[in-house]
Write a protein that holds these residues in place. Structure first.
Motif, PDB file in Angstrom:
ATOM      1  N   GLN A 132      28.801  56.973  43.854  1.00  0.00           N
ATOM      2  CA  GLN A 132      29.237  56.708  45.101  1.00  0.00           C
ATOM      3  C   GLN A 132      29.508  55.131  45.039  1.00  0.00           C
ATOM      4  N   THR A 133      30.723  54.815  44.555  1.00  0.00           N
ATOM      5  CA  THR A 133      31.191  53.492  44.547  1.00  0.00           C
ATOM      6  C   THR A 133      30.994  52.711  46.018  1.00  0.00           C
ATOM      7  N   ILE A 134      30.203  51.599  45.872  1.00  0.00           N
ATOM      8  CA  ILE A 134      30.251  51.029  47.220  1.00  0.00           C
ATOM      9  C   ILE A 134      30.994  49.711  46.992  1.00  0.00           C
ATOM     10  N   LEU A 135      30.957  49.153  45.813  1.00  0.00           N
ATOM     11  CA  LEU A 135      31.793  47.658  45.450  1.00  0.00           C
ATOM     12  C   LEU A 135      32.536  48.128  44.199  1.00  0.00           C
ATOM     13  N   HIS A 136      33.752  47.296  43.970  1.00  0.00           N
ATOM     14  CA  HIS A 136      34.297  47.660  42.871  1.00  0.00           C
ATOM     15  C   HIS A 136      35.224  46.247  42.616  1.00  0.00           C
ATOM     16  N   ALA A 137      34.512  45.670  41.334  1.00  0.00           N
ATOM     17  CA  ALA A 137      35.218  44.155  40.961  1.00  0.00           C
ATOM     18  C   ALA A 137      36.489  44.641  40.156  1.00  0.00           C
ATOM     19  N   GLN A 138      37.703  44.298  40.799  1.00  0.00           N
ATOM     20  CA  GLN A 138      38.951  44.375  39.621  1.00  0.00           C
ATOM     21  C   GLN A 138      39.617  42.817  39.558  1.00  0.00           C
ATOM     22  N   VAL A 139      38.930  42.172  38.478  1.00  0.00           N
ATOM     23  CA  VAL A 139      39.519  40.739  38.432  1.00  0.00           C
ATOM     24  C   VAL A 139      40.054  40.353  37.124  1.00  0.00           C
ATOM     25  N   ARG A 140      41.241  40.190  37.475  1.00  0.00           N
ATOM     26  CA  ARG A 140      41.963  39.589  36.220  1.00  0.00           C
ATOM     27  C   ARG A 140      41.817  38.425  35.848  1.00  0.00           C
TER      28      ARG A 140
ATOM     29  N   ASP B 117      36.352  44.879  35.395  1.00  0.00           N
ATOM     30  CA  ASP B 117      36.481  46.163  35.985  1.00  0.00           C
ATOM     31  C   ASP B 117      35.299  46.688  36.182  1.00  0.00           C
ATOM     32  N   LEU B 118      34.551  46.834  37.288  1.00  0.00           N
ATOM     33  CA  LEU B 118      32.991  46.873  37.370  1.00  0.00           C
ATOM     34  C   LEU B 118      32.909  47.575  38.691  1.00  0.00           C
ATOM     35  N   PRO B 119      32.690  48.889  38.655  1.00  0.00           N
ATOM     36  CA  PRO B 119      32.273  49.638  39.878  1.00  0.00           C
ATOM     37  C   PRO B 119      30.743  49.648  40.174  1.00  0.00           C
ATOM     38  N   ILE B 120      30.317  49.448  41.362  1.00  0.00           N
ATOM     39  CA  ILE B 120      28.792  48.991  41.541  1.00  0.00           C
ATOM     40  C   ILE B 120      28.589  50.231  42.525  1.00  0.00           C
TER      41      ILE B 120
END
Ligand SMILES: Nc1ncnc2c1ncn2[C@@H]1O[C@H](COP(=O)(O)OP(=O)(O)OP(=O)(O)O)[C@@H](O)[C@H]1O
Length: 271
Positions: free
Chosen positions: A16-24, A38-41
């Motif tokens: 249940q992803t609450i945060l998702h970092a998608q950082v180039r 690319d990191l789902p929390i």
């Protein structure tokens, strides 16, 4: 999703992803501090960020509640999703965001006010309705500090011990009932007994809060967290940039990581 050869998204999770970092990329001025993240929390889990000094753990942590906005000339290329909304969208309110995503720092930083006023500070600012006394008590109880301070709520918070101050800072962040708490080495300035109290507290908080912790303490990360992200520094055009090397369930990262650099790091063979 960012297609990154260096990011490994955890498999076999019921996420249940609450945060998702998608950082180039994340920049301090012209300096690229982080790239290809690319990191789902996952909700109601403790996620540990580990890696050598300077690999960008704190930088990424501060992206989640846009605390980097306070640092001049910073720039994020990418997005941070909080419950599927990009918190970096120009119309998003960073102050409101920090009501949902709180932060606890390495060094306890209580305000030079009473214990009560420290905890009541954010609810007052945000105009929270309801019984403030009850809210202060509940927050202090959740932070395992109530019994020690209930008879001296008007005392200046700076008179508390370091461990008590850190628990007060946790109570302060809990008072506005955040969904996520970001913790940047919250135990590193504390003695081992107080540190273990904070760890116990984090385990309880996880029942209703998502926690991300930056730590240099491998035992702590292994004991506490369900997920671990390992970051490392890569040479890039003569300067170093942080990258996500491996992200998985903590037992995998600490016992059978897929990447040999992760293995070297978690076992202390890293120079
Ligand atoms: N305010 C700032 N201004 C300019 N550069 C910064 C700033 N904060 C961090 N950096 C740079 O960004 C990079 C990542 O730093 P960061 O503090 O995020 O790493 P870290 O992995 O958390 O390190 P540590 O484990 O030592 O706390 C480093 O090169 C650092 O010098």
């Amino acid at each position: 999703m960012i297609n990154s050869p260096t990011s490994t998204t955890a498999s076999n999770v019921d996420p249940q992803t609450i945060l998702h970092a998608q950082v180039r990329g994340f920049y301090y001025g012209k300096s690229l501090a982080l790239r290809n993240i690319d990191l789902p929390i996952y909700k109601n889990q403790i996620t540990a960020f580990i890696g050598p000094s300077g690999c960008g753990k704190s930088t990424l942590l501060r992206c989640f509640n846009r605390l980097n906005d306070m640092i001049p000339e910073t720039r994020l290329d990418g997005q941070i999703l909080f419950k599927s909304r990009n918190v970096y969208h120009p119309q998003e309110d960073a102050l409101l965001l920090r009501r949902h995503i709180g932060m606890v720092f390495q060094k306890p930083n209580p305000f030079p006010k009473s214990i009560y006023d420290n905890v009541a500070f954010a609810p007052r600012i945000h105009g929270l309705r309801g019984d403030l006394d009850e809210l202060v008590e509940r927050s202090l109880r959740q932070a395992a500090l109530w019994d020690e301070v209930k008879d001296k709520l008007k005392q200046n918070a700076l008179k508390l011990s370091g461990g008590q101050q850190q628990r007060l800072c946790i109570a302060r962040s809990l008072a506005i009932q955040p969904e996520v708490i970001l913790m940047d080495e919250p135990c590193s300035a504390l003695d081992p007994i107080t540190a273990s109290q904070i760890e116990e507290l984090m385990k309880q908080l996880k029942e209703h809060t998502t926690i991300i912790i930056v730590t240099h303490n491998m035992q702590q990360a292994a004991r506490l967290s369900q997920m671990t992200a390992f970051f490392n520094l890569e040479m890039q055009e003569g300067s170093t940039t942080g990258e996500l090397v491996e992200y998985d369930h903590s037992p995998v990262i600490f016992q059978q990581p897929k990447n040999h650099v992760t293995q070297q790091y978690v076992n202390g063979y890293f120079g």
